[in-house]
Scaffold this motif. Structure first.
Motif, PDB file in Angstrom:
ATOM      1  N   PRO A  24      -2.144 -12.818   7.373  1.00  0.00           N
ATOM      2  CA  PRO A  24      -3.443 -12.512   6.763  1.00  0.00           C
ATOM      3  C   PRO A  24      -3.761 -11.023   6.899  1.00  0.00           C
ATOM      4  O   PRO A  24      -3.571 -10.448   7.959  1.00  0.00           O
ATOM      5  N   GLY A  25      -4.192 -10.441   5.809  1.00  0.00           N
ATOM      6  CA  GLY A  25      -4.543  -9.019   5.850  1.00  0.00           C
ATOM      7  C   GLY A  25      -3.347  -8.100   5.681  1.00  0.00           C
ATOM      8  O   GLY A  25      -3.449  -6.907   5.931  1.00  0.00           O
ATOM      9  N   VAL A  26      -2.209  -8.669   5.264  1.00  0.00           N
ATOM     10  CA  VAL A  26      -1.006  -7.842   5.126  1.00  0.00           C
ATOM     11  C   VAL A  26      -1.215  -6.791   4.038  1.00  0.00           C
ATOM     12  O   VAL A  26      -1.857  -7.038   3.017  1.00  0.00           O
ATOM     13  N   LYS A  27      -0.740  -5.577   4.316  1.00  0.00           N
ATOM     14  CA  LYS A  27      -0.961  -4.470   3.371  1.00  0.00           C
ATOM     15  C   LYS A  27       0.350  -3.837   2.918  1.00  0.00           C
ATOM     16  O   LYS A  27       0.353  -2.979   2.040  1.00  0.00           O
ATOM     17  N   LEU A  28       1.447  -4.246   3.567  1.00  0.00           N
ATOM     18  CA  LEU A  28       2.727  -3.596   3.285  1.00  0.00           C
ATOM     19  C   LEU A  28       3.788  -4.633   2.952  1.00  0.00           C
ATOM     20  O   LEU A  28       3.734  -5.759   3.446  1.00  0.00           O
ATOM     21  N   GLN A  68       6.784  -2.416   6.176  1.00  0.00           N
ATOM     22  CA  GLN A  68       6.281  -2.908   7.456  1.00  0.00           C
ATOM     23  C   GLN A  68       7.307  -2.669   8.556  1.00  0.00           C
ATOM     24  O   GLN A  68       6.965  -2.240   9.653  1.00  0.00           O
ATOM     25  N   GLN A  69       8.568  -2.928   8.235  1.00  0.00           N
ATOM     26  CA  GLN A  69       9.614  -2.737   9.247  1.00  0.00           C
ATOM     27  C   GLN A  69       9.721  -1.265   9.625  1.00  0.00           C
ATOM     28  O   GLN A  69       9.873  -0.916  10.784  1.00  0.00           O
ATOM     29  N   GLU A  70       9.627  -0.423   8.632  1.00  0.00           N
ATOM     30  CA  GLU A  70       9.677   1.009   8.901  1.00  0.00           C
ATOM     31  C   GLU A  70       8.528   1.413   9.812  1.00  0.00           C
ATOM     32  O   GLU A  70       8.689   2.140  10.777  1.00  0.00           O
ATOM     33  N   ALA A  76       0.828  -1.210   0.000  1.00  0.00           N
ATOM     34  CA  ALA A  76       0.000   0.000   0.000  1.00  0.00           C
ATOM     35  C   ALA A  76       0.859   1.255   0.000  1.00  0.00           C
ATOM     36  O   ALA A  76       0.388   2.326  -0.356  1.00  0.00           O
ATOM     37  N   GLU A  77       2.126   1.125   0.410  1.00  0.00           N
ATOM     38  CA  GLU A  77       2.994   2.298   0.503  1.00  0.00           C
ATOM     39  C   GLU A  77       3.785   2.518  -0.781  1.00  0.00           C
ATOM     40  O   GLU A  77       3.763   3.599  -1.348  1.00  0.00           O
TER      41      GLU A  77
END
Ligand SMILES: [Zn+2]
Length: 89
Positions: free
Chosen positions: A56-60, A65-67, A41-42
């Motif tokens: 499940p539901g991951v968006k990044l 995500q780490q950021e 998404a980013e």
């Protein structure tokens, strides 16, 4: 308040309960359940299928995500202390 000694245990139980409540809420925010995105998404990098299945539901993507995790931890710590203080009062 009268009966201060007897109340101590009950109060700390209440505080512990609200902390685990809060933790559960934080974990829910951290792992949104829903549809996994195929692209971040980013940054719109493709998200590997393994990652989508594992979260499940991951968006990044992993980088984003780490950021987000590192800034979330910093801000989350401050927020948590703030709300704990207000509960103690
Ligand atoms: Zn990304």
């Amino acid at each position: 308040m009268a009966g201060g000694w007897a109340r101590d245990g009950a109060v700390s139980e209440q505080i512990e309960a609200s902390i685990s409540d809060e933790l559960a809420r934080m974990q829910a925010q951290k792992r949104p359940v829903g549809e996994s995105l195929t692209h971040c998404a980013e940054c719109e990098e493709p998200i590997p299928e393994k990652r989508r299945l594992a979260l499940p539901g991951v968006k990044l993507c992993l980088d984003c995500q780490q950021e987000r995790d590192s800034s979330f931890k910093t801000r989350g710590g401050i927020d948590r202390r703030g709300s704990k203080d207000s509960q103690l009062k």
